[in-house]
Design a protein around this motif. Structure first.
Motif, PDB file in Angstrom:
ATOM      1  N   SER A 236       0.859  -1.171   0.000  1.00  0.00           N
ATOM      2  CA  SER A 236       0.000   0.000   0.000  1.00  0.00           C
ATOM      3  C   SER A 236       0.902   1.230   0.000  1.00  0.00           C
ATOM      4  CB  SER A 236      -0.921   0.013   1.229  1.00  0.00           C
ATOM      5  OG  SER A 236      -1.899   1.031   1.113  1.00  0.00           O
ATOM      6  N   PHE A 237       0.503   2.252  -0.746  1.00  0.00           N
ATOM      7  CA  PHE A 237       1.314   3.458  -0.864  1.00  0.00           C
ATOM      8  C   PHE A 237       0.459   4.699  -0.631  1.00  0.00           C
ATOM      9  CE2 PHE A 237       3.761   0.373  -3.265  1.00  0.00           C
ATOM     10  CZ  PHE A 237       5.058   0.654  -2.863  1.00  0.00           C
ATOM     11  N   GLY A 238       0.877   5.506   0.325  1.00  0.00           N
ATOM     12  CA  GLY A 238       0.276   6.818   0.526  1.00  0.00           C
ATOM     13  C   GLY A 238      -1.159   6.832   0.979  1.00  0.00           C
ATOM     14  N   ALA A 239      -1.610   5.767   1.640  1.00  0.00           N
ATOM     15  CA  ALA A 239      -3.042   5.676   1.962  1.00  0.00           C
ATOM     16  C   ALA A 239      -3.368   5.892   3.426  1.00  0.00           C
ATOM     17  CB  ALA A 239      -3.576   4.309   1.538  1.00  0.00           C
ATOM     18  N   PHE A 240      -2.425   5.756   4.331  1.00  0.00           N
ATOM     19  CA  PHE A 240      -2.786   5.642   5.742  1.00  0.00           C
ATOM     20  C   PHE A 240      -3.259   6.948   6.362  1.00  0.00           C
ATOM     21  CE2 PHE A 240      -0.370   1.859   4.922  1.00  0.00           C
ATOM     22  CZ  PHE A 240      -1.183   0.897   5.494  1.00  0.00           C
ATOM     23  N   GLY A 241      -2.960   8.079   5.739  1.00  0.00           N
ATOM     24  CA  GLY A 241      -3.508   9.335   6.233  1.00  0.00           C
ATOM     25  C   GLY A 241      -5.003   9.442   6.059  1.00  0.00           C
ATOM     26  N   HIS A 242      -5.584   8.554   5.227  1.00  0.00           N
ATOM     27  CA  HIS A 242      -7.025   8.573   4.982  1.00  0.00           C
ATOM     28  C   HIS A 242      -7.804   7.715   5.974  1.00  0.00           C
ATOM     29  CE1 HIS A 242      -6.622  10.886   1.364  1.00  0.00           C
ATOM     30  NE2 HIS A 242      -5.855   9.990   0.782  1.00  0.00           N
ATOM     31  N   PHE A 243      -7.120   7.107   6.924  1.00  0.00           N
ATOM     32  CA  PHE A 243      -7.802   6.271   7.907  1.00  0.00           C
ATOM     33  C   PHE A 243      -7.554   6.825   9.308  1.00  0.00           C
ATOM     34  CE2 PHE A 243      -6.830   3.520   4.314  1.00  0.00           C
ATOM     35  CZ  PHE A 243      -8.063   2.944   4.069  1.00  0.00           C
ATOM     36  N   LEU A 244      -8.629   7.024  10.033  1.00  0.00           N
ATOM     37  CA  LEU A 244      -8.497   7.410  11.428  1.00  0.00           C
ATOM     38  C   LEU A 244      -7.960   6.228  12.226  1.00  0.00           C
ATOM     39  CD1 LEU A 244     -11.884   9.316  11.808  1.00  0.00           C
ATOM     40  CD2 LEU A 244      -9.599  10.317  11.536  1.00  0.00           C
ATOM     41  N   PRO A 245      -7.260   6.486  13.336  1.00  0.00           N
ATOM     42  CA  PRO A 245      -6.710   5.366  14.120  1.00  0.00           C
ATOM     43  C   PRO A 245      -7.745   4.300  14.465  1.00  0.00           C
ATOM     44  CG  PRO A 245      -5.774   7.437  14.879  1.00  0.00           C
ATOM     45  CD  PRO A 245      -6.826   7.801  13.860  1.00  0.00           C
ATOM     46  N   ALA A 246      -8.976   4.707  14.746  1.00  0.00           N
ATOM     47  CA  ALA A 246     -10.002   3.729  15.114  1.00  0.00           C
ATOM     48  C   ALA A 246     -10.398   2.833  13.944  1.00  0.00           C
ATOM     49  CB  ALA A 246     -11.239   4.452  15.647  1.00  0.00           C
ATOM     50  N   GLU A 247     -10.085   3.250  12.713  1.00  0.00           N
ATOM     51  CA  GLU A 247     -10.441   2.468  11.533  1.00  0.00           C
ATOM     52  C   GLU A 247      -9.366   1.478  11.116  1.00  0.00           C
ATOM     53  OE1 GLU A 247     -13.165   5.533   8.967  1.00  0.00           O
ATOM     54  OE2 GLU A 247     -11.015   5.960   9.053  1.00  0.00           O
ATOM     55  N   ARG A 248      -8.144   1.672  11.604  1.00  0.00           N
ATOM     56  CA  ARG A 248      -7.043   0.835  11.124  1.00  0.00           C
ATOM     57  C   ARG A 248      -7.153  -0.631  11.528  1.00  0.00           C
ATOM     58  NH1 ARG A 248      -3.362   5.515  12.245  1.00  0.00           N
ATOM     59  NH2 ARG A 248      -2.722   4.447  14.152  1.00  0.00           N
ATOM     60  N   PRO A 249      -7.671  -0.994  12.715  1.00  0.00           N
ATOM     61  CA  PRO A 249      -7.788  -2.422  13.016  1.00  0.00           C
ATOM     62  C   PRO A 249      -8.583  -3.191  11.962  1.00  0.00           C
ATOM     63  CG  PRO A 249      -8.012  -1.177  15.039  1.00  0.00           C
ATOM     64  CD  PRO A 249      -7.977  -0.166  13.914  1.00  0.00           C
ATOM     65  N   ALA A 250      -9.705  -2.646  11.489  1.00  0.00           N
ATOM     66  CA  ALA A 250     -10.493  -3.331  10.455  1.00  0.00           C
ATOM     67  C   ALA A 250      -9.702  -3.436   9.157  1.00  0.00           C
ATOM     68  CB  ALA A 250     -11.799  -2.589  10.223  1.00  0.00           C
ATOM     69  N   LEU A 251      -8.949  -2.395   8.822  1.00  0.00           N
ATOM     70  CA  LEU A 251      -8.108  -2.422   7.634  1.00  0.00           C
ATOM     71  C   LEU A 251      -7.070  -3.533   7.730  1.00  0.00           C
ATOM     72  CD1 LEU A 251      -6.910  -1.097   5.014  1.00  0.00           C
ATOM     73  CD2 LEU A 251      -5.561   0.349   6.565  1.00  0.00           C
ATOM     74  N   PHE A 252      -6.376  -3.591   8.856  1.00  0.00           N
ATOM     75  CA  PHE A 252      -5.310  -4.584   9.009  1.00  0.00           C
ATOM     76  C   PHE A 252      -5.872  -6.000   9.127  1.00  0.00           C
ATOM     77  CE2 PHE A 252      -2.501  -1.082  11.027  1.00  0.00           C
ATOM     78  CZ  PHE A 252      -2.153  -0.628   9.768  1.00  0.00           C
ATOM     79  N   GLU A 253      -7.017  -6.148   9.752  1.00  0.00           N
ATOM     80  CA  GLU A 253      -7.644  -7.481   9.822  1.00  0.00           C
ATOM     81  C   GLU A 253      -8.001  -7.979   8.422  1.00  0.00           C
ATOM     82  OE1 GLU A 253     -10.950  -6.871  12.374  1.00  0.00           O
ATOM     83  OE2 GLU A 253      -9.724  -6.715  14.208  1.00  0.00           O
ATOM     84  N   GLY A 254      -8.490  -7.093   7.574  1.00  0.00           N
ATOM     85  CA  GLY A 254      -8.834  -7.485   6.220  1.00  0.00           C
ATOM     86  C   GLY A 254      -7.623  -7.877   5.399  1.00  0.00           C
ATOM     87  N   ILE A 255      -6.530  -7.165   5.581  1.00  0.00           N
ATOM     88  CA  ILE A 255      -5.305  -7.506   4.858  1.00  0.00           C
ATOM     89  C   ILE A 255      -4.740  -8.830   5.378  1.00  0.00           C
ATOM     90  CG2 ILE A 255      -2.930  -6.772   4.407  1.00  0.00           C
ATOM     91  CD1 ILE A 255      -3.985  -3.859   4.582  1.00  0.00           C
ATOM     92  N   TYR A 256      -4.794  -9.021   6.681  1.00  0.00           N
ATOM     93  CA  TYR A 256      -4.344 -10.298   7.260  1.00  0.00           C
ATOM     94  C   TYR A 256      -5.137 -11.458   6.660  1.00  0.00           C
ATOM     95  CZ  TYR A 256      -2.996 -13.658  10.911  1.00  0.00           C
ATOM     96  OH  TYR A 256      -2.518 -14.762  11.584  1.00  0.00           O
ATOM     97  N   ARG A 257      -6.445 -11.296   6.580  1.00  0.00           N
ATOM     98  CA  ARG A 257      -7.319 -12.341   6.023  1.00  0.00           C
ATOM     99  C   ARG A 257      -7.033 -12.559   4.536  1.00  0.00           C
ATOM    100  NH1 ARG A 257     -11.500 -10.064   7.444  1.00  0.00           N
ATOM    101  NH2 ARG A 257     -12.088  -9.069   5.476  1.00  0.00           N
ATOM    102  N   ALA A 258      -6.666 -11.494   3.831  1.00  0.00           N
ATOM    103  CA  ALA A 258      -6.434 -11.593   2.387  1.00  0.00           C
ATOM    104  C   ALA A 258      -5.145 -12.323   2.041  1.00  0.00           C
ATOM    105  CB  ALA A 258      -6.406 -10.197   1.775  1.00  0.00           C
ATOM    106  N   LEU A 259      -4.211 -12.381   2.990  1.00  0.00           N
ATOM    107  CA  LEU A 259      -2.919 -13.021   2.722  1.00  0.00           C
ATOM    108  C   LEU A 259      -2.967 -14.518   2.981  1.00  0.00           C
ATOM    109  CD1 LEU A 259      -0.487 -10.419   4.309  1.00  0.00           C
ATOM    110  CD2 LEU A 259      -0.620 -11.010   1.879  1.00  0.00           C
ATOM    111  N   ARG A 260      -2.226 -15.243   2.185  1.00  0.00           N
ATOM    112  CA  ARG A 260      -2.014 -16.652   2.452  1.00  0.00           C
ATOM    113  C   ARG A 260      -1.082 -16.803   3.656  1.00  0.00           C
ATOM    114  NH1 ARG A 260      -0.735 -18.382  -3.850  1.00  0.00           N
ATOM    115  NH2 ARG A 260      -2.899 -18.433  -4.587  1.00  0.00           N
ATOM    116  N   PRO A 261      -1.082 -17.971   4.321  1.00  0.00           N
ATOM    117  CA  PRO A 261      -0.126 -18.193   5.418  1.00  0.00           C
ATOM    118  C   PRO A 261       1.302 -17.920   4.954  1.00  0.00           C
ATOM    119  CG  PRO A 261      -1.777 -19.920   5.395  1.00  0.00           C
ATOM    120  CD  PRO A 261      -2.008 -19.101   4.150  1.00  0.00           C
TER     121      PRO A 261
END
Length: 228
Positions: free
Chosen positions: A109-134
């Motif tokens: 991801s590039f240049g995107a994290f300023g668009h997420f409030l701290p309270a929104e980042r857990p859902a973002l990171f959980e989704g990326i974790y789920r999207a990745l293979r082991p």
């Protein structure tokens, strides 16, 4: 018009000229990221989260042997990305609710994290974790805090103040802040969803006068076997 719109509508308006503005991630950052990741593969499928016009596709296309996918919620930005990389897969979705499960080996991801409030980042990171293979890797470059004596420190702080005032008096809000994504907090949040998070200095991008790096690369690795 962009500044008085929502984030999604604002980027739809800006999309045709986005690559000609200073808001686009620079080629130096993209190149430094690709260089730092070159020895960490091999990777099969790749995912660019909040892909915009597709800056991260240069990294994925050089490192991934399989399908590469870009996801963004702006239809305008996706249209520009599709014209530049017609062979990639493009998905319109909110990054806080990614529609992928074990679909990629490398996510960037590039240049995107300023668009997420701290309270929104857990859902973002959980989704990326789920999207990745082991064993998959999520990585992004982030600017290190400039010294207090730096013009850039005060310029970005002033920008954040202006945006907070704008969002307090105007709807819909346009979320974009420079000082809400400190590296320690990001690493703690990545660790909380299951990643092993480390950082490396992107020395290709230089250092401040005090010797600190201008940019760091955060490397978040999903365990080879999901403990859950």
């Amino acid at each position: 018009m962009q500044a008085l719109s929502s984030v999604e509508r604002g980027y739809d308006l800006l999309a045709p000229k986005f690559d000609h503005t200073p808001f686009r991630t620079s080629e130096s950052i993209v190149g430094a990221t690709a260089n730092a990741l070159a020895g960490l593969g091999p990777f099969d499928r790749g995912l660019d989260v909040c892909c915009g016009t597709g800056a991260g596709m240069r990294v994925l296309s050089s490192l991934c042997q399989g399908r590469i996918t870009g996801v963004d919620f702006s239809a305008g930005m996706l249209a520009q990305a599709r014209s530049a990389y017609p062979d990639a897969r493009w998905v319109r979705a909110d990054a806080r609710a990614l529609p992928f499960t074990e679909d990629a080996d490398l996510a960037v991801s590039f240049g995107a994290f300023g668009h997420f409030l701290p309270a929104e980042r857990p859902a973002l990171f959980e989704g990326i974790y789920r999207a990745l293979r082991p064993g998959g890797l999520f990585t992004f470059a982030i600017a290190a805090p400039p010294p207090l004596t730096s013009v850039w420190h005060w310029a970005t702080l002033g920008f954040d103040v202006v945006m907070r005032v704008r969002n307090a008096v105007w709807r819909p809000p346009f979320v974009m802040y420079y000082h809400t994504s400190p590296v320690p907090a990001l690493c703690d949040e990545l660790t909380a969803v299951g990643f092993t998070a480390t950082t490396v200095d992107l020395t290709d991008l230089g250092r401040y006068r005090d010797g600190s790096p201008r940019y760091r690369l955060i490397l978040a690795r999903k365990p080879p076997t999901d403990p859950l």
